[in-house]
Write a protein that holds these residues in place. Structure first.
Motif, short mmCIF file in Angstrom:
data_model
loop_
_atom_site.label_atom_id
_atom_site.label_comp_id
_atom_site.label_asym_id
_atom_site.label_seq_id
_atom_site.Cartn_x
_atom_site.Cartn_y
_atom_site.Cartn_z
N ALA A 62 9.46 100.90 7.37
CA ALA A 62 9.14 99.47 6.90
C ALA A 62 10.45 99.06 6.50
O ALA A 62 10.85 97.90 6.56
N GLN A 63 11.19 99.81 5.49
CA GLN A 63 12.23 99.52 4.75
C GLN A 63 13.60 99.01 5.56
O GLN A 63 14.30 98.12 5.39
N ASP A 64 13.82 99.98 6.76
CA ASP A 64 14.81 99.90 7.53
C ASP A 64 14.59 98.36 8.38
O ASP A 64 15.66 97.72 8.30
N PHE A 65 13.65 98.22 8.63
CA PHE A 65 13.49 96.72 9.46
C PHE A 65 13.57 95.62 8.32
O PHE A 65 14.24 94.77 8.78
N VAL A 66 12.91 95.85 7.11
CA VAL A 66 13.36 94.84 6.20
C VAL A 66 14.64 94.68 6.03
O VAL A 66 15.22 93.35 5.84
N GLU A 67 15.36 95.76 5.71
CA GLU A 67 16.91 95.59 5.03
C GLU A 67 17.76 95.19 6.45
O GLU A 67 18.83 94.73 6.19
N LYS A 68 17.51 95.78 7.55
CA LYS A 68 18.38 95.85 8.53
C LYS A 68 18.28 94.49 9.65
O LYS A 68 18.98 94.38 10.51
N VAL A 69 16.94 94.25 9.61
CA VAL A 69 16.57 93.03 10.56
C VAL A 69 16.23 91.70 9.66
O VAL A 69 17.05 90.67 10.16
N TYR A 70 15.23 91.83 9.08
CA TYR A 70 14.44 90.54 8.74
C TYR A 70 15.37 89.85 7.64
O TYR A 70 15.91 88.62 7.93
N PHE A 71 15.96 90.59 6.64
CA PHE A 71 16.65 89.58 5.61
C PHE A 71 17.90 89.27 6.47
O PHE A 71 18.41 88.10 5.98
N PRO A 72 19.03 90.26 7.02
CA PRO A 72 20.11 89.66 7.73
C PRO A 72 19.57 88.63 8.47
O PRO A 72 20.60 87.47 8.55
N ASP A 73 18.68 88.50 9.24
CA ASP A 73 18.25 87.47 10.16
C ASP A 73 17.85 85.98 9.44
O ASP A 73 18.36 84.97 9.93
N VAL A 74 17.35 86.26 8.28
CA VAL A 74 17.02 84.89 7.55
C VAL A 74 18.51 84.63 7.04
O VAL A 74 18.42 83.16 7.33
N LEU A 75 19.48 85.10 6.83
CA LEU A 75 20.55 84.59 6.24
C LEU A 75 21.20 83.99 7.39
O LEU A 75 21.98 82.94 7.28
N ALA A 76 21.28 84.68 8.52
CA ALA A 76 22.21 84.46 9.49
C ALA A 76 21.56 83.12 10.11
O ALA A 76 22.47 82.10 10.52
N ILE A 77 20.21 83.13 10.24
CA ILE A 77 19.63 81.72 10.66
C ILE A 77 20.01 80.62 10.10
O ILE A 77 20.10 79.36 10.36
N ALA A 78 19.79 80.73 8.60
CA ALA A 78 19.84 79.77 7.60
C ALA A 78 21.26 79.29 7.63
O ALA A 78 21.58 77.83 7.46
N SER A 79 22.23 80.17 7.92
CA SER A 79 23.73 79.54 7.98
C SER A 79 23.95 78.25 8.87
O SER A 79 24.99 77.73 8.94
N PHE A 80 23.04 78.39 10.00
CA PHE A 80 23.15 77.44 10.83
C PHE A 80 22.55 76.11 10.52
O PHE A 80 22.52 75.04 11.49
N TYR A 81 21.83 76.09 9.45
CA TYR A 81 21.01 74.93 9.09
C TYR A 81 21.21 74.47 7.75
O TYR A 81 20.25 74.48 6.94
N PRO A 82 22.58 74.14 7.30
CA PRO A 82 22.82 74.12 5.96
C PRO A 82 22.09 72.87 5.39
O PRO A 82 21.74 72.78 4.24
N GLU A 83 21.71 71.77 6.39
CA GLU A 83 20.95 70.43 5.66
C GLU A 83 19.67 70.70 5.37
O GLU A 83 19.05 70.19 4.42
N TRP A 84 19.14 71.90 5.63
CA TRP A 84 17.64 72.28 5.32
C TRP A 84 17.59 73.11 3.85
O TRP A 84 16.69 73.43 3.29
N THR A 85 18.58 73.06 3.22
CA THR A 85 18.88 73.75 2.01
C THR A 85 18.83 72.40 1.22
O THR A 85 18.82 72.36 -0.22
N LYS A 86 18.81 71.08 1.50
CA LYS A 86 18.61 69.98 0.84
C LYS A 86 17.20 69.25 1.14
O LYS A 86 17.29 68.07 0.58
N LEU A 87 16.68 69.72 2.17
CA LEU A 87 15.42 68.83 2.54
C LEU A 87 14.14 69.51 2.05
O LEU A 87 14.22 71.06 2.05
N GLY A 88 13.00 68.82 1.85
CA GLY A 88 11.69 69.79 1.77
C GLY A 88 11.48 70.25 0.32
O GLY A 88 10.63 71.00 0.21
N GLU A 89 12.12 69.58 -0.55
CA GLU A 89 11.69 70.34 -1.92
C GLU A 89 10.41 70.34 -2.48
O GLU A 89 9.87 71.31 -2.75
N GLY A 90 9.74 68.91 -2.53
CA GLY A 90 8.54 68.95 -2.99
C GLY A 90 8.43 68.67 -4.42
O GLY A 90 9.12 67.50 -4.75
#
Lengths: 160, 587
Positions: B248-276
């Motif tokens: 479980a930990q291998d997948f979380v640390e080597k796949v899930y977390f890096p994927d979230v950061l990598a995908i987020a880096s292509f969508y910087p405008e979405w760190t400014k939208l959707g606050e609530g």
């Protein structure tokens, strides 16, 4: 070893919606199935049941299904009749079941035979009781499943 | 002005409808409606309180364990039962693994497709995909031949003409910005996640006897421990649990977390939208031996006797409330401040009042007054949802991973603080970026990594206890109803994967007399209260750009970032038509 999985789907809190789970309970009580048959209470688990059926050569789902017919009628749906696009829906657990069938294609290295044993529900509302018309179909659905297992076993030479 | 309707919102659990007014390409106003009646609390009245967990865990197919834990905690709180340490550890282990399962599956199977164009993956170069994989982590499945195989499987799947799970996606939408190689990488991980979740399910099944719907017990856990038995939790199963945790930990640390950061880096405008809202509530969870955070950092009224979970800072996810983005001023959480309005929901209160009620006095009296389906639009100026409006101290709050991470950050919880700082540094953004659509998605990944790390401590403690001969998993002193008072009431909280969850119970003569639940999505998806304060979903959509009103992918990104879960009842399709009727409004 070749295996068959029987999966009961439905929410037992929603009246007739839980009929698939009741049918699998009936099969569990009868204890007459060979070791190559695995009974699974999928309930409303959706795609998370996939790993539990990954080594099955055939998967038989049991679920409440809306179709033209009498309440409690039992009907078998095979392969193409269980649609994976958004055609007229079959099961009330359709999204879960369709997701499973569609993912089977992408996920399995083989493609298992799929059958859906549908039982037409009468009342789907909060409550633990099954309508009498639908409850009567439990032994019929159980026999239908055993029959399907035999047909499949004959085709593939599984020792019963 | 265009009025757009998304019904049902796909890739969520349950049935949600969104209506939004779009003007000059921006959402001006939005309405979220649960179009499905959830009245399962009514089934519980008159039943044995010790059985309640069995029913409530079947309310929702996804959150089985957390509803069950909230229920047994409510009963234990009412009857004054303390549970043995092993039971606490087993519950922590099951709940933590449910978190990890839910968050990873939510990302790949429900949310990632808002950012990843599946059909574009067919244009990927498997060699470049392999290089991309190797650049983000040392995950072993990085061979170009492997990605070629995934691409071939996807091609066969798409060529079959039935997109199945990928049907109805907005493929080719200009809002998709990943290179095809990243798309292929995400599709490969989508399939890997399915495979991976087996280990998590097995882990839960070992402790809970089965999965889904593991077994629980008022007073502890039903897990049998016996190192010498094949039928019980023995040494070989403990070793298997360790292996499953590592997977479980291998997948979380080597796949899930890096994927979230990598995908987020292509969508910087979405760190400014959707606050609530900027208001957040965490009820806290995962009891620990000693303090994890300095409780004196929390300000406000002290908690009450009826509040069972708020033991100072002794929770891995601390409880607290944040108003108006002020992370540095975390207020104490007090369950007495929770009330629910039904003024814009299809319910009535028996005294005819439009005031809010605390869940101990709450009621579930359905009364549908909406338009007769099929309809074009909801009557949004009147009642328009099956979801009630919970408020904390009279104000709307957001619950869920972002709320938990912000409260933990404000309280100086070390693991969370380190991960937040590391992530925002890597993305090159400031802390304010957390108040956004991607902030929610990032918070979910951050708490998964933190929990995955912490879980080892609970596992090791459990093994040490067993080694010392402590096999106790239940306190049965007050099992028999004859030992109970004639009347008792209690509350149980779980800060579930999707957010704060509370169950309130009143017991009379050994039976359930009253049962109310306030679930995470009710907080987030609530309609306005009588003073016009809107809920988190509706607030987060205001200002969202919509490029193509027929394909409102931008709205889905924000809604999915909350991980809606409305699967508390069944939805019935009307055969032959595509309209969906809710079980609650069927004739």
């Amino acid at each position: 070893m070749k295996k068959i999985a029987v999966v009961g789907l439905g929410n037992i809190l929603m009246g007739d919606d839980g009929i698939g789970v009741r049918v699998v309970e009936q099969l569990e009580r009868e204890k007459c199935l060979s070791r190559s048959v695995t009974l699974i209470q999928g309930e409303t688990a959706g795609i998370t049941i996939l790993p539990y059926i990954e080594d099955a050569e055939a998967v038989i789902f049991v679920d409440a299904v809306i179709f033209d017919g009498e309440y409690g009628e039992v009907k078998i749906f095979k392969d193409d009749e269980i649609q994976t696009d958004r055609g007229p829906p079959l099961s009330v657990h359709e999204l879960g079941l369709k997701d499973v069938v569609s993912l089977i294609e992408l996920y399995f290295h083989h493609k298992p035979d799929i059958a859906l044993i549908g039982i037409k529900p009468k009342s789907i509302a909060e409550g633990l009781e099954i309508s009498p018309e639908v409850e009567k179909s439990i032994p019929i659905a159980a026999r239908t499943i055993m029959n399907e297992i035999e047909i499949f076993a004959d085709m593939t030479g599984i020792v019963r | 002005m265009t009025r757009l309707v998304i019904d049902p919102v796909t890739r969520i659990e349950g049935h949600l409808r969104i209506e939004a007014e779009v003007d000059s390409g921006l959402v001006k106003k939005a309405w979220a409606s649960g179009t499905m009646f959830r009245g399962l609390e009514l089934i519980l009245k008159g039943r044995d309180p010790r059985d309640a967990w069995y029913f409530v865990q079947r309310i929702c197919s996804v959150c089985t364990a957390v509803h069950a834990i909230a229920s047994v905690r409510a009963v234990e709180n009412a009857l004054g039962i303390t549970i043995p340490e092993n039971a606490q550890l087993i519950r922590n282990l099951i709940e933590a693994m449910q978190y990890i399962h839910d968050h990873v599956m939510h990302f790949y199977h429900l949310h990632a497709l808002d950012w990843v164009d599946v059909t574009s993956a067919l244009n990927a170069d498997p060699k470049k995909t392999s290089q991309l994989q190797e650049s983000i982590s040392d995950w072993p499945r990085s061979n170009p031949r492997y990605f070629q195989d995934v691409k071939d499987r996807l091609e066969t799947f798409v060529d079959s003409g039935q997109l199945g799970i990928f049907a109805n996606g907005y493929w080719g939408h200009p809002a998709y910005k990943l290179p095809p190689e990243a798309d292929l990488l995400a599709v490969a991980h989508y399939i890997n996640a399915l495979d991976w979740q087996k280990s998590v399910s097995r882990f839960i099944a070992i402790l809970g006897g089965r999965h889904p719907c593991p077994n629980f017990l008022v007073g502890g856990m039903a897990t049998a421990i016996n190192p010498d038995s094949d039928q019980a939790l023995n040494a070989s199963r403990l070793i298997l649990m360790k292996e499953l945790l590592q997977e479980a930990q291998d997948f979380v640390e080597k796949v899930y977390f890096p994927d979230v950061l990598a995908i987020a880096s292509f969508y910087p405008e979405w760190t400014k939208l959707g606050e609530g809202l900027g208001n957040f509530l965490a009820c806290g969870d995962f009891q620990l031996d000693g303090p994890k955070v300095d409780d004196s950092r929390r300000v406000g009224s002290s908690t009450t006797r009826r509040d069972p979970v708020d033991k100072a800072g002794n929770m891995f996810f601390p409880s607290g409330v944040i108003w108006n983005r002020k992370i540095e001023e975390v207020k104490k959480f007090n369950q007495e401040q929770i009330t629910e309005y039904v003024s814009r929901s299809w319910y009535t209160y028996s005294d005819g009042s439009t005031d809010a009620k605390h869940p101990f006095d709450g009621e579930t009296n359905p009364k549908y007054t909406g338009p007769k389906p099929p309809y074009d639009f909801l009557t949004v100026d009147e009642k328009y949802s099956w979801i009630k409006s919970p408020r904390y101290d009279g104000k709307p709050v957001e619950v869920g991973p972002l709320a938990r991470v912000l409260v933990a950050y404000g309280m100086g919880q070390k693991q969370i603080t380190d991960l937040v700082d590391k992530s925002i540094r890597q993305l090159g953004v400031g802390k304010e970026a957390l108040f956004s659509t991607l902030g929610r998605t990032l918070a979910r990944a951050i708490e998964t990594v933190a929990l995955m790390d912490e879980i080892w401590g609970w596992y090791n403690k459990f093994v040490v206890n067993i080694g010392a001969g402590d096999y106790t998993t239940a306190n049965t002193e007050k099992w028999e109803p004859s030992t109970w008072p004639a009347e008792a009431q209690g509350v149980g909280f779980v800060d579930a994967p999707r957010g704060a969850l509370g169950h309130w119970i009143k017991i009379k003569n050994g039976k359930i007399d009253h049962y109310q639940m306030v679930v995470p999505t009710t907080w987030n998806a609530s309609p306005p209260d009588p003073s016009g304060q809107i809920g988190a979903y509706e607030a987060s959509l205001v200002g969202t750009p919509v490029v193509d009103a027929d394909k409102p992918i931008e709205v889905l990104r924000t809604i999915h970032s909350f991980d809606p879960c409305i699967a508390c009842a069944v939805h019935v399709h009307d055969a032959g038509k595509k309209k969906i009727k809710s079980a609650g409004i069927m004739p």
